[in-house]
Design a protein around this motif. Structure first.
Motif, PDB file in Angstrom:
ATOM      1  N   SER A   1       0.203   5.744  -5.212  1.00 17.66           N
ATOM      2  CA  SER A   1      -0.690   5.679  -4.050  1.00 17.66           C
ATOM      3  C   SER A   1      -1.466   4.759  -4.063  1.00 17.66           C
ATOM      4  O   SER A   1      -2.619   4.686  -3.468  1.00 17.66           O
TER       5      SER A   1
ATOM      6  N   SER B   1      -1.596  -4.811   2.559  1.00 23.03           N
ATOM      7  CA  SER B   1      -1.709  -3.795   3.378  1.00 23.03           C
ATOM      8  C   SER B   1      -0.373  -3.738   4.293  1.00 23.03           C
ATOM      9  O   SER B   1       0.355  -4.464   4.200  1.00 23.03           O
TER      10      SER B   1
ATOM     11  N   ARG C   1      -4.803   9.865  -8.474  1.00 20.87           N
ATOM     12  CA  ARG C   1      -3.746   8.811  -8.114  1.00 20.87           C
ATOM     13  C   ARG C   1      -3.059   8.187  -9.267  1.00 20.87           C
ATOM     14  O   ARG C   1      -1.968   7.636  -9.588  1.00 20.87           O
TER      15      ARG C   1
ATOM     16  N   ALA D   1       0.961  -1.180  -0.166  1.00 22.72           N
ATOM     17  CA  ALA D   1      -0.037   0.104  -0.079  1.00 22.72           C
ATOM     18  C   ALA D   1       0.844   1.213  -0.106  1.00 22.72           C
ATOM     19  O   ALA D   1       1.793   1.388   0.528  1.00 22.72           O
ATOM     20  N   GLY D   2       0.677   2.082  -0.844  1.00 25.11           N
ATOM     21  CA  GLY D   2       1.262   3.476  -1.063  1.00 25.11           C
ATOM     22  C   GLY D   2       2.354   3.441  -2.267  1.00 25.11           C
ATOM     23  O   GLY D   2       2.842   4.291  -2.500  1.00 25.11           O
TER      24      GLY D   2
ATOM     25  N   SER E   1     -12.661   6.979  -7.974  1.00 25.64           N
ATOM     26  CA  SER E   1     -11.913   6.145  -7.103  1.00 25.64           C
ATOM     27  C   SER E   1     -10.400   6.315  -7.369  1.00 25.64           C
ATOM     28  O   SER E   1      -9.682   6.251  -6.535  1.00 25.64           O
TER      29      SER E   1
ATOM     30  N   LYS F   1      -3.912   1.402  -2.951  1.00 26.74           N
ATOM     31  CA  LYS F   1      -4.510   0.902  -1.867  1.00 26.74           C
ATOM     32  C   LYS F   1      -4.876  -0.514  -2.119  1.00 26.74           C
ATOM     33  O   LYS F   1      -5.169  -1.132  -3.105  1.00 26.74           O
ATOM     34  N   PRO F   2      -5.215  -1.185  -0.773  1.00 28.13           N
ATOM     35  CA  PRO F   2      -5.818  -2.685  -1.043  1.00 28.13           C
ATOM     36  C   PRO F   2      -6.889  -2.835  -1.720  1.00 28.13           C
ATOM     37  O   PRO F   2      -7.038  -3.677  -2.586  1.00 28.13           O
ATOM     38  N   GLU F   3      -7.665  -1.728  -1.989  1.00 34.33           N
ATOM     39  CA  GLU F   3      -9.129  -1.931  -2.552  1.00 34.33           C
ATOM     40  C   GLU F   3      -8.901  -1.934  -4.240  1.00 34.33           C
ATOM     41  O   GLU F   3      -9.661  -2.000  -5.086  1.00 34.33           O
ATOM     42  N   ASP F   4      -7.616  -1.541  -4.558  1.00 29.20           N
ATOM     43  CA  ASP F   4      -7.149  -1.468  -6.005  1.00 29.20           C
ATOM     44  C   ASP F   4      -6.647  -2.962  -6.502  1.00 29.20           C
ATOM     45  O   ASP F   4      -6.444  -2.901  -7.684  1.00 29.20           O
TER      46      ASP F   4
END
Length: 126
Positions: free
Chosen positions: A85, A126, A67, A14-15, A63, A87-90
Motif C-alpha cells: 500500500s 501518484s 503497511r 501508489a498502492g 507512519s 504512498k507517494p510520501e513513502d
C-alpha cells in the motif's frame, strides 16, 4: 568490518508493493539488531522499522505500521522490508543499518547503529 548491501528499490505506483533486502557480509556477530531508515530530499533521516537478530522483537514507525513488515533470515544474514500500500510520501532513499544487540535498546535512532548500507531508491508515483 561489516558491510551492508540493499536491493529491491524501484519505481512503483501508489498502492503497489516492493520488497527490499539487506544482506550483511564481512565480520558479523551472533546477536544483531537490524533496521530500516529512509531519507527524502531536504528531510532528516527517518526511522522505518527494526528487528533483532536473536530476540523476537520488531518496531515500526507509526507512519508505516500496518503497511510495512520487517523480517529476517538468520542463515542468510539478510533482513527484508515488505512494503505494501505504498504512498507517494513513502518516496525516499531507504537505508539498512545494523548494530550489535544490546538489551533495552529499541534501535529507533540513527545513533543506535554502527553500520550502514548505501541505500536504495524507492519512488512512488501518484
Amino acid at each position: 568490518q561489516v558491510q551492508l548491501v540493499e536491493s529491491g528499490g524501484g519505481l512503483v505506483q501508489a498502492g503497489g508493493s516492493l520488497r527490499l533486502s539487506c544482506t550483511a557480509s564481512g565480520r558479523t556477530f551472533s546477536s544483531y539488531a537490524c533496521g530500516w531508515f529512509r531519507q527524502a530530499p531536504g528531510k532528516e533521516r527517518e526511522f522505518v522499522a527494526a528487528t533483532t537478530w536473536s530476540v523476537d522483537r520488531t518496531y515500526y514507525a507509526d507512519s508505516v505500521k500496518g503497511r510495512f513488515t520487517i523480517s529476517r533470515d538468520n542463515a542468510k544474514n539478510t533482513v527484508y522490508l515488505q512494503m505494501n500500500s505504498l504512498k507517494p510520501e513513502d518516496t525516499a532513499i531507504y537505508l539498512c543499518a545494523a548494530a550489535r544487540l544490546q538489551l533495552f535498546v529499541t534501535y529507533q535512532l540513527p545513533n543506535d547503529y554502527s553500520y550502514w548500507g548505501q541505500g536504495t531508491q524507492v519512488t512512488v508515483s501518484s
